[in-house]
Design an enzyme around this catalytic site. Structure first.
Site, PDB file in Angstrom:
ATOM      1  N   ARG A   1      -6.650  -6.964  -6.154  1.00 37.66           N
ATOM      2  CA  ARG A   1      -5.239  -6.616  -5.965  1.00 37.66           C
ATOM      3  C   ARG A   1      -4.442  -7.810  -5.452  1.00 37.66           C
ATOM      4  NH1 ARG A   1      -5.914  -1.607  -2.101  1.00 37.66           N
ATOM      5  NH2 ARG A   1      -3.622  -1.562  -2.207  1.00 37.66           N
TER       6      ARG A   1
ATOM      7  N   LEU B   1     -15.293   1.926  -2.660  1.00 39.20           N
ATOM      8  CA  LEU B   1     -14.001   1.683  -3.286  1.00 39.20           C
ATOM      9  C   LEU B   1     -12.897   2.243  -2.403  1.00 39.20           C
ATOM     10  CD1 LEU B   1     -14.788   2.756  -6.980  1.00 39.20           C
ATOM     11  CD2 LEU B   1     -14.785   0.434  -6.053  1.00 39.20           C
ATOM     12  N   ASP B   2     -11.711   1.634  -2.484  1.00 38.81           N
ATOM     13  CA  ASP B   2     -10.540   2.192  -1.814  1.00 38.81           C
ATOM     14  C   ASP B   2     -10.307   3.615  -2.303  1.00 38.81           C
ATOM     15  OD1 ASP B   2     -10.066  -0.221  -0.512  1.00 38.81           O
ATOM     16  OD2 ASP B   2      -8.758  -0.958  -2.107  1.00 38.81           O
ATOM     17  N   ARG B   3      -9.659   4.405  -1.486  1.00 34.03           N
ATOM     18  CA  ARG B   3      -9.431   5.813  -1.816  1.00 34.03           C
ATOM     19  C   ARG B   3      -8.726   5.977  -3.158  1.00 34.03           C
ATOM     20  NH1 ARG B   3      -4.954   9.067  -0.511  1.00 34.03           N
ATOM     21  NH2 ARG B   3      -5.385  11.298  -0.637  1.00 34.03           N
TER      22      ARG B   3
END
Length: 251
Positions: free
Chosen positions: A167, A62-64
């Protein structure tokens, strides 16, 4: 004083485990894996410390800023096999997201190919993706859960695994995720955040110091058994909704 937020607001936790894998509920601002700098905390680093230095292997990441479920193999063979399930779309993933505006319908499927936009005056972020006619196929199913005057809570089911897919797709239909510095109101805010850190001006534009995206559920079949892991909406996103009188449906 402006401050770049580096520390996760709560520790990670293991929510599901067997002899081959485990699933970690990752807080926002925690990396999935170490970077070249190797001085910032990560899921793999945390697991290594918790489990006496045992090696672990990420199946998904996952993105930070994204919170939620990360699938981790306990050995390379299991991670490889689970990775193949992911590539074949045999691992169902669900996300919760808080978006700007109210959706016009309760259900929609976004089928729009994605690719790099390329640097330009309008796009100062090299990694930024967008809908491109010649891009990679990408499909996301969206279900509206609850709405207020200005924001909505939705559930997203990515049917493909493109970079920043949820997103980008939500932004492409006019409902960007709250707090998204790259796909929100102005991608230049991402550069401002990187240079100056979080502050009142960014808070006014973005609403939250991280994008409001949470990986809430994983389902898959492994060794003849059905497995499911779930992680409830974290307190920062729940509090944002509570302040606006938006209910979080159970489950």
């Amino acid at each position: 004083m402006q401050q770049l937020i580096l520390e996760p607001p709560y520790p990670p936790r293991v929510v599901l485990e067997n002899e081959d894998f485990l699933v970690v509920d990752k807080p926002p601002f925690l990396l999935s894996h170490p970077t070249r700098r190797n001085d910032r905390p990560s899921v793999l680093g945390w697991l290594g410390k918790e489990r006496g230095g045992a090696p672990f292997f990420l199946v998904n990441r996952l993105d930070r800023e994204t919170s939620g479920l990360v699938l981790v193999g306990k050995n390379a063979a299991a991670a490889s096999a689970l990775g193949r399930l992911m590539e074949k779309r045999l691992i169902d993933k669900e996300y919760l997201a808080i978006v700007r505006g109210k959706l016009a319908c309760e259900f929609l499927q976004i089928d729009a190919p994605l690719g790099y936009l390329g640097l330009s005056a309008e796009n100062p972020v090299a990694i930024r993706q967008g809908v491109r006619p010649g891009g990679a196929p990408a499909v996301t199913v969206i279900r509206a859960l609850s709405s207020g005057a200005e924001v909505s809570l939705v559930r997203a089911y990515p049917k493909t695994g493109r970079l920043h897919q949820i997103r980008v797709h939500l932004a492409s239909i006019g409902h960007p995720i709250i707090g998204d510095k790259i796909y929100g109101p102005d991608p230049h805010l991402f550069l401002r955040f990187a240079e100056q850190g979080w502050g009142p001006e960014l808070a006014e534009h973005l609403g939250l110091p991280r994008h409001a995206l949470h990986a809430s559920r994983l389902r898959f079949r492994w060794q003849g058994k059905e497995w499911e892991a779930a992680a409830p909406l974290p307190l920062d996103l729940r509090g944002f909704l509570d302040q606006r009188g938006i209910a979080v449906p159970p489950g």
